[in-house]
Scaffold this motif. Structure first.
Motif, PDB file in Angstrom:
ATOM      1  N   ALA A 197       0.830  -1.203   0.000  1.00 31.19           N
ATOM      2  CA  ALA A 197       0.000   0.000   0.000  1.00 31.19           C
ATOM      3  C   ALA A 197       0.864   1.253   0.000  1.00 31.19           C
ATOM      4  CB  ALA A 197      -0.929  -0.007   1.210  1.00 31.19           C
ATOM      5  N   ALA A 198       1.993   1.196   0.704  1.00 30.97           N
ATOM      6  CA  ALA A 198       2.910   2.333   0.728  1.00 30.97           C
ATOM      7  C   ALA A 198       3.482   2.602  -0.667  1.00 30.97           C
ATOM      8  CB  ALA A 198       4.035   2.084   1.722  1.00 30.97           C
ATOM      9  N   ALA A 199       3.836   1.538  -1.370  1.00 32.71           N
ATOM     10  CA  ALA A 199       4.388   1.691  -2.717  1.00 32.71           C
ATOM     11  C   ALA A 199       3.349   2.282  -3.668  1.00 32.71           C
ATOM     12  CB  ALA A 199       4.880   0.342  -3.233  1.00 32.71           C
ATOM     13  N   GLU A 200       2.109   1.824  -3.540  1.00 30.58           N
ATOM     14  CA  GLU A 200       1.034   2.377  -4.378  1.00 30.58           C
ATOM     15  C   GLU A 200       0.796   3.849  -4.055  1.00 30.58           C
ATOM     16  OE1 GLU A 200      -2.221  -0.206  -3.567  1.00 30.58           O
ATOM     17  OE2 GLU A 200      -1.420  -1.871  -4.748  1.00 30.58           O
ATOM     18  N   GLY A 201       0.826   4.173  -2.749  1.00 31.37           N
ATOM     19  CA  GLY A 201       0.653   5.559  -2.345  1.00 31.37           C
ATOM     20  C   GLY A 201       1.779   6.442  -2.847  1.00 31.37           C
ATOM     21  N   GLU A 202       3.004   5.955  -2.759  1.00 28.49           N
ATOM     22  CA  GLU A 202       4.156   6.733  -3.234  1.00 28.49           C
ATOM     23  C   GLU A 202       4.051   6.999  -4.735  1.00 28.49           C
ATOM     24  OE1 GLU A 202       9.038   6.576  -3.452  1.00 28.49           O
ATOM     25  OE2 GLU A 202       7.940   4.964  -2.464  1.00 28.49           O
ATOM     26  N   LYS A 203       3.620   6.011  -5.487  1.00 28.19           N
ATOM     27  CA  LYS A 203       3.461   6.194  -6.928  1.00 28.19           C
ATOM     28  C   LYS A 203       2.447   7.298  -7.235  1.00 28.19           C
ATOM     29  CE  LYS A 203       2.302   3.625 -11.158  1.00 28.19           C
ATOM     30  NZ  LYS A 203       1.893   2.291 -11.701  1.00 28.19           N
ATOM     31  N   THR A 204       1.318   7.275  -6.536  1.00 23.86           N
ATOM     32  CA  THR A 204       0.292   8.306  -6.728  1.00 23.86           C
ATOM     33  C   THR A 204       0.793   9.669  -6.274  1.00 23.86           C
ATOM     34  OG1 THR A 204      -1.467   6.666  -6.444  1.00 23.86           O
ATOM     35  CG2 THR A 204      -2.080   8.984  -6.167  1.00 23.86           C
ATOM     36  N   LEU A 205       1.513   9.694  -5.148  1.00 24.88           N
ATOM     37  CA  LEU A 205       2.056  10.948  -4.626  1.00 24.88           C
ATOM     38  C   LEU A 205       3.034  11.575  -5.614  1.00 24.88           C
ATOM     39  CD1 LEU A 205       2.623  13.042  -2.423  1.00 24.88           C
ATOM     40  CD2 LEU A 205       4.212  11.402  -1.381  1.00 24.88           C
ATOM     41  N   LEU A 206       3.946  10.788  -6.143  1.00 21.40           N
ATOM     42  CA  LEU A 206       4.940  11.320  -7.080  1.00 21.40           C
ATOM     43  C   LEU A 206       4.283  11.802  -8.371  1.00 21.40           C
ATOM     44  CD1 LEU A 206       7.797   8.701  -6.580  1.00 21.40           C
ATOM     45  CD2 LEU A 206       7.802  11.105  -5.860  1.00 21.40           C
ATOM     46  N   ALA A 207       3.291  11.074  -8.837  1.00 22.82           N
ATOM     47  CA  ALA A 207       2.576  11.515 -10.039  1.00 22.82           C
ATOM     48  C   ALA A 207       1.838  12.824  -9.775  1.00 22.82           C
ATOM     49  CB  ALA A 207       1.591  10.434 -10.479  1.00 22.82           C
ATOM     50  N   SER A 208       1.277  12.966  -8.572  1.00 22.60           N
ATOM     51  CA  SER A 208       0.555  14.185  -8.220  1.00 22.60           C
ATOM     52  C   SER A 208       1.504  15.366  -8.093  1.00 22.60           C
ATOM     53  CB  SER A 208      -0.203  13.982  -6.904  1.00 22.60           C
ATOM     54  OG  SER A 208      -1.148  12.943  -7.024  1.00 22.60           O
ATOM     55  N   LEU A 209       2.668  15.150  -7.502  1.00 22.18           N
ATOM     56  CA  LEU A 209       3.660  16.218  -7.404  1.00 22.18           C
ATOM     57  C   LEU A 209       4.130  16.658  -8.786  1.00 22.18           C
ATOM     58  CD1 LEU A 209       5.731  14.878  -4.376  1.00 22.18           C
ATOM     59  CD2 LEU A 209       4.399  16.991  -4.430  1.00 22.18           C
ATOM     60  N   SER A 210       4.264  15.705  -9.685  1.00 22.44           N
ATOM     61  CA  SER A 210       4.646  16.042 -11.059  1.00 22.44           C
ATOM     62  C   SER A 210       3.582  16.903 -11.731  1.00 22.44           C
ATOM     63  CB  SER A 210       4.875  14.755 -11.867  1.00 22.44           C
ATOM     64  OG  SER A 210       5.233  15.054 -13.203  1.00 22.44           O
ATOM     65  N   THR A 211       2.313  16.563 -11.501  1.00 23.92           N
ATOM     66  CA  THR A 211       1.215  17.356 -12.057  1.00 23.92           C
ATOM     67  C   THR A 211       1.188  18.754 -11.457  1.00 23.92           C
ATOM     68  OG1 THR A 211      -0.104  15.359 -12.435  1.00 23.92           O
ATOM     69  CG2 THR A 211      -1.283  17.457 -12.377  1.00 23.92           C
ATOM     70  N   LEU A 212       1.412  18.847 -10.152  1.00 28.99           N
ATOM     71  CA  LEU A 212       1.492  20.159  -9.512  1.00 28.99           C
ATOM     72  C   LEU A 212       2.590  21.002 -10.147  1.00 28.99           C
ATOM     73  CD1 LEU A 212       1.154  19.540  -5.649  1.00 28.99           C
ATOM     74  CD2 LEU A 212      -0.199  21.138  -7.016  1.00 28.99           C
ATOM     75  N   ASP A 213       3.747  20.397 -10.289  1.00 33.59           N
ATOM     76  CA  ASP A 213       4.929  21.119 -10.760  1.00 33.59           C
ATOM     77  C   ASP A 213       4.799  21.554 -12.218  1.00 33.59           C
ATOM     78  OD1 ASP A 213       7.611  21.640  -9.373  1.00 33.59           O
ATOM     79  OD2 ASP A 213       8.275  21.010 -11.367  1.00 33.59           O
ATOM     80  N   SER A 214       4.164  20.725 -13.027  1.00 35.23           N
ATOM     81  CA  SER A 214       4.145  20.987 -14.470  1.00 35.23           C
ATOM     82  C   SER A 214       2.848  21.614 -14.970  1.00 35.23           C
ATOM     83  CB  SER A 214       4.376  19.676 -15.234  1.00 35.23           C
ATOM     84  OG  SER A 214       3.329  18.744 -14.980  1.00 35.23           O
ATOM     85  N   PHE A 215       1.762  21.512 -14.169  1.00 33.87           N
ATOM     86  CA  PHE A 215       0.470  21.985 -14.671  1.00 33.87           C
ATOM     87  C   PHE A 215      -0.194  23.019 -13.757  1.00 33.87           C
ATOM     88  CE2 PHE A 215      -4.191  21.599 -15.069  1.00 33.87           C
ATOM     89  CZ  PHE A 215      -4.323  22.033 -16.381  1.00 33.87           C
ATOM     90  N   TRP A 216      -0.457  22.654 -12.501  1.00 35.16           N
ATOM     91  CA  TRP A 216      -1.198  23.557 -11.627  1.00 35.16           C
ATOM     92  C   TRP A 216      -0.401  24.793 -11.254  1.00 35.16           C
ATOM     93  CZ3 TRP A 216      -6.025  22.803 -12.040  1.00 35.16           C
ATOM     94  CH2 TRP A 216      -6.601  21.525 -12.011  1.00 35.16           C
ATOM     95  N   LEU A 217       0.929  24.660 -11.167  1.00 38.35           N
ATOM     96  CA  LEU A 217       1.776  25.819 -10.890  1.00 38.35           C
ATOM     97  C   LEU A 217       2.291  26.361 -12.217  1.00 38.35           C
ATOM     98  CD1 LEU A 217       3.727  24.421  -7.800  1.00 38.35           C
ATOM     99  CD2 LEU A 217       2.090  26.321  -7.793  1.00 38.35           C
ATOM    100  N   THR A 218       1.780  27.502 -12.598  1.00 36.28           N
ATOM    101  CA  THR A 218       2.155  28.095 -13.879  1.00 36.28           C
ATOM    102  C   THR A 218       3.204  29.174 -13.651  1.00 36.28           C
ATOM    103  OG1 THR A 218       0.557  29.916 -13.869  1.00 36.28           O
ATOM    104  CG2 THR A 218      -0.251  27.748 -14.555  1.00 36.28           C
ATOM    105  N   ASP A 219       3.729  29.722 -14.733  1.00 32.26           N
ATOM    106  CA  ASP A 219       4.737  30.776 -14.630  1.00 32.26           C
ATOM    107  C   ASP A 219       4.117  32.162 -14.504  1.00 32.26           C
ATOM    108  OD1 ASP A 219       6.825  28.949 -14.846  1.00 32.26           O
ATOM    109  OD2 ASP A 219       6.796  29.000 -17.038  1.00 32.26           O
ATOM    110  N   SER A 220       2.786  32.245 -14.487  1.00 34.39           N
ATOM    111  CA  SER A 220       2.130  33.558 -14.466  1.00 34.39           C
ATOM    112  C   SER A 220       1.827  34.058 -13.052  1.00 34.39           C
ATOM    113  CB  SER A 220       0.828  33.508 -15.269  1.00 34.39           C
ATOM    114  OG  SER A 220      -0.047  32.530 -14.746  1.00 34.39           O
TER     115      SER A 220
END
Length: 238
Positions: free
Chosen positions: A132-155
């Motif tokens: 369960a920890a490994a599954e959670g980590e996978k989701t967490l890392l994917a979510s952080l990637s989405t935050l970094d590349s999509f939700w946080l813009t340069d504007s």
């Protein structure tokens, strides 16, 4: 109308709610619900929130639960709340709402799944669950990637290009503060690749201090207490 918040400051959404009220000068009574003693499952509390979770709110004769619903309600109930928290512009508001909707099934699911199953479970009498920890980590890392590349813009410094924080910024940053339950090396491994996320966390802290630091003192106290309860062998598996 009197406002009463039922919270536990180790709870991520509880902290977001308390910080929001303090940051906006909203007067409220804070009712501490001891999760370790299962007060959130008591008959009296279940009359306020039948789901048995914190945070919950009573405003006059109105009862409400779910942190995002409470936060957005308070932005309308208190005219002194600045517009940037939940913008009146319908398009910008919809963007903020989209982050809130995304949060629970992505960032929150990943962070809770990883941290609880790799670190906190023994403190609640539950064995660690590496799968369960490994599954959670996978989701967490994917979510952080989405935050970094999509939700946080340069504007803008904050989510969806805002120059000042919204309720979404506060909610999501409080979620990521749960990473403080991890060892420093593990936190660096998780957050290290996401420079925009790291800066955004700092910007949100600055924008809401001194309340952010004051409310999070409980988290750090709980971290020290909980880690003492975890056997050394189980700590090393995190």
């Amino acid at each position: 109308m009197a406002l009463k918040l039922y919270v536990h400051r180790v709870s991520q959404p509880s902290r977001a709610l308390v910080i929001f009220c303090k940051s906006n000068g909203i007067e409220f009574e804070e009712a501490h619900i001891d999760l370790m003693k299962k007060q959130h499952k008591s008959p009296d509390f279940l009359e306020i929130n039948p789901m048995g979770q914190v945070p919950s709110m009573v405003h006059g004769d109105f009862k409400l639960f779910e942190s995002h619903a409470i936060l957005t309600y308070l932005t309308a109930a208190y005219p002194e709340v600045a517009d940037h928290w939940y913008p009146s512009d319908i398009k910008q508001r919809a963007k903020v709402q989209s982050v809130l909707d995304w949060h629970h099934s992505n960032l929150r699911r990943g962070a809770v799944g990883y941290i609880f199953n790799s670190k906190l479970a023994p403190a609640f009498g539950i064995p660690l669950n590496p799968q369960a920890a490994a599954e959670g980590e996978k989701t967490l890392l994917a979510s952080l990637s989405t935050l970094d590349s999509f939700w946080l813009t340069d504007s803008g410094k904050f989510l969806v290009g805002q120059d000042e924080p919204s309720v979404a910024d506060l909610s999501l940053v409080c979620e990521l503060m749960q990473l403080e339950f991890l060892e420093e090396d593990d936190r660096k491994r998780i957050l290290g690749p996401f420079k925009k996320v790291q800066q955004w966390i700092e910007d949100t802290k600055i924008a809401t201090n001194p309340h952010f630091d004051e409310v999070h003192e409980t988290l750090f106290q709980a971290r020290a207490m909980i880690l003492k309860q975890i056997p050394t062998g189980e700590k090393s598996e995190a």
